[in-house]
Design an enzyme around this catalytic site. Structure first.
Site, mmCIF file in Angstrom:
data_model
loop_
_atom_site.group_PDB
_atom_site.id
_atom_site.type_symbol
_atom_site.label_atom_id
_atom_site.label_comp_id
_atom_site.label_asym_id
_atom_site.label_seq_id
_atom_site.Cartn_x
_atom_site.Cartn_y
_atom_site.Cartn_z
ATOM 1 N N ARG A 264 -6.433 4.910 2.112
ATOM 2 C CA ARG A 264 -5.978 6.184 2.669
ATOM 3 C C ARG A 264 -6.510 6.357 4.094
ATOM 4 O O ARG A 264 -7.644 5.990 4.410
ATOM 5 C CB ARG A 264 -6.448 7.358 1.805
ATOM 6 C CG ARG A 264 -5.622 7.575 0.545
ATOM 7 C CD ARG A 264 -4.232 8.104 0.886
ATOM 8 N NE ARG A 264 -3.481 8.526 -0.283
ATOM 9 C CZ ARG A 264 -2.687 7.748 -0.991
ATOM 10 N NH1 ARG A 264 -2.570 6.470 -0.681
ATOM 11 N NH2 ARG A 264 -2.019 8.229 -2.027
ATOM 12 N N GLU A 293 0.169 10.590 9.895
ATOM 13 C CA GLU A 293 1.359 9.886 9.426
ATOM 14 C C GLU A 293 2.574 10.800 9.522
ATOM 15 O O GLU A 293 2.498 11.954 9.097
ATOM 16 C CB GLU A 293 1.161 9.398 7.979
ATOM 17 C CG GLU A 293 0.072 8.346 7.844
ATOM 18 C CD GLU A 293 -0.038 7.779 6.435
ATOM 19 O OE1 GLU A 293 0.776 8.143 5.558
ATOM 20 O OE2 GLU A 293 -0.940 6.953 6.203
ATOM 21 N N HIS A 312 2.511 2.536 5.567
ATOM 22 C CA HIS A 312 2.077 3.069 4.265
ATOM 23 C C HIS A 312 3.021 2.613 3.147
ATOM 24 O O HIS A 312 3.586 3.431 2.413
ATOM 25 C CB HIS A 312 2.004 4.596 4.307
ATOM 26 C CG HIS A 312 1.090 5.172 3.261
ATOM 27 N ND1 HIS A 312 0.433 6.359 3.396
ATOM 28 C CD2 HIS A 312 0.737 4.705 2.027
ATOM 29 C CE1 HIS A 312 -0.284 6.617 2.318
ATOM 30 N NE2 HIS A 312 -0.109 5.625 1.461
#
Length: 346
Positions: A264, A293, A312
């Site tokens: 993360r 993000e 991701h």
């Protein structure tokens, strides 16, 4: 029996319906389904405001959720925000199956308060992330990214074969795993055949028989940083682990080592990482998650030639979708038959 499915373009409502229908083939089922736009559009990465202050990593509005659940008892979802305010509008809701390991989009305290059963799918993407981690390590240590980018740019980097530039094989390296739960141990299992030295740090995990058999060491975080040629991050985000890797950690890493983050973004101070990549203290990094993000188009990480950047996607695989749906369907069946739930949160 009516079942609401708040799916998306990864955990598709049709897949949930397919798997649940097979698992509950003796039931008369009626599905109310919706697929939201994620991952084509980003989810809300951090905690929201006002009624959404206790949930994060969600996609959609209060109206979106209420309109799909209506008067149904059962909700199956991946990213629906479930807040206390939403629960108050859904008096018949009694079961939520959330197909994630960490259901941070669900206000668990509010569910407990309203006697709503919540089950999840721990380790749903462990296999996918572990595979991706190995690919990320090799992309950096064996100069795959550098070679690829040079070819795209119309170059032929024959110099990457030079002794003073080329990479080292995994069998020569020490790989340190930070976090040793579902994903960390899957990475270990994939690394063992490469013959590298494996060490790990995790305050909550002791060595198991596989570790003992393969001479894998449990060490302190400080020792792991000083010994590892590759540091791979697999911790969860908590208040204690935010910015878990910052200036001191990167400075204490072995010179010319590599940093891998398929966990993360909030775990990492990216400004500090950027400084250590620019200075050459770190040879490279493979990053799948970021503190912001989507990563802005002008972000300085995009300008470096010693990084592998991906949007991701480490946890994305077809197997992940079906495995998560199977896990949720199994506990839904247990719930309906008053049996013990396998992955009950509350």
């Amino acid at each position: 029996m009516k079942i609401s499915i708040y799916g998306d373009r990864f955990m598709k409502a049709d897949i949930f319906e397919e798997v649940i229908s097979k698992k509950l083939n003796s039931y008369d089922l009626d599905f109310l389904k919706k697929d939201i736009e994620w991952p084509d559009g980003p989810f809300h990465n951090d905690y929201g405001k006002d009624n959404f202050s206790k949930v994060k990593e969600y996609f959609g509005t209060e109206e979106d959720v209420v309109s799909i659940v209506k008067d149904n008892e059962i909700l199956i979802t991946d990213l629906a925000p479930i807040t206390e305010a939403i629960i108050e509008k859904l008096p018949n809701l009694k079961f939520i199956g959330v197909s994630r390991g960490g259901p941070v989009n669900i206000d668990i305290d509010a569910c407990k308060k309203n006697n709503i059963t919540v089950v999840n799918a721990p380790g749903r993407n462990a296999s996918a992330v572990a595979e991706f981690t190995i690919a990320s390590i090799l992309s950096e240590t064996r100069l795959v990214t550098k070679g690829h980018q040079s070819m795209i740019n119309g170059e032929w980097r024959g110099d990457l074969y030079r002794f003073d530039i080329t990479g080292r094989e995994l069998s020569e390296l020490t790989v340190g795993l930070v976090g040793y739960s579902h994903i960390g141990k899957r990475v270990r299992d994939l690394l063992i055949p490469f013959g590298c030295k494996i060490i790990f740090t995790d305050p909550f995990v002791e060595k198991d028989e596989i570790d003992k058999k393969n001479n894998i060491e449990r060490v302190s975080k400080e020792e792991l940083l000083s010994r590892s040629d590759v540091v791979s991050l697999h911790a969860r985000v908590t208040k204690e682990t935010e910015k878990f890797f910052a200036g001191p950690e990167f400075s204490n890493m072995k010179k010319h080592s590599y940093f891998i983050n398929t966990a993360r973004g909030p775990l990492v101070d990216y400004d500090a990482l950027l400084d250590n990549l620019k200075s050459g203290h770190l040879s490279g990094a493979a990053l799948d998650t970021f503190d912001i993000e989507p990563l802005p188009g002008n972000h300085p990480l995009r300008k470096l030639d010693n990084v592998t950047l991906t949007p991701h996607i480490a946890g994305a695989s077809i197997k992940t979708v079906y495995y998560a749906a199977e896990v949720i369907a199994e506990d839904l069946k247990n719930y309906l038959e008053n049996k013990k739930l396998i992955n009950k949160i509350c």
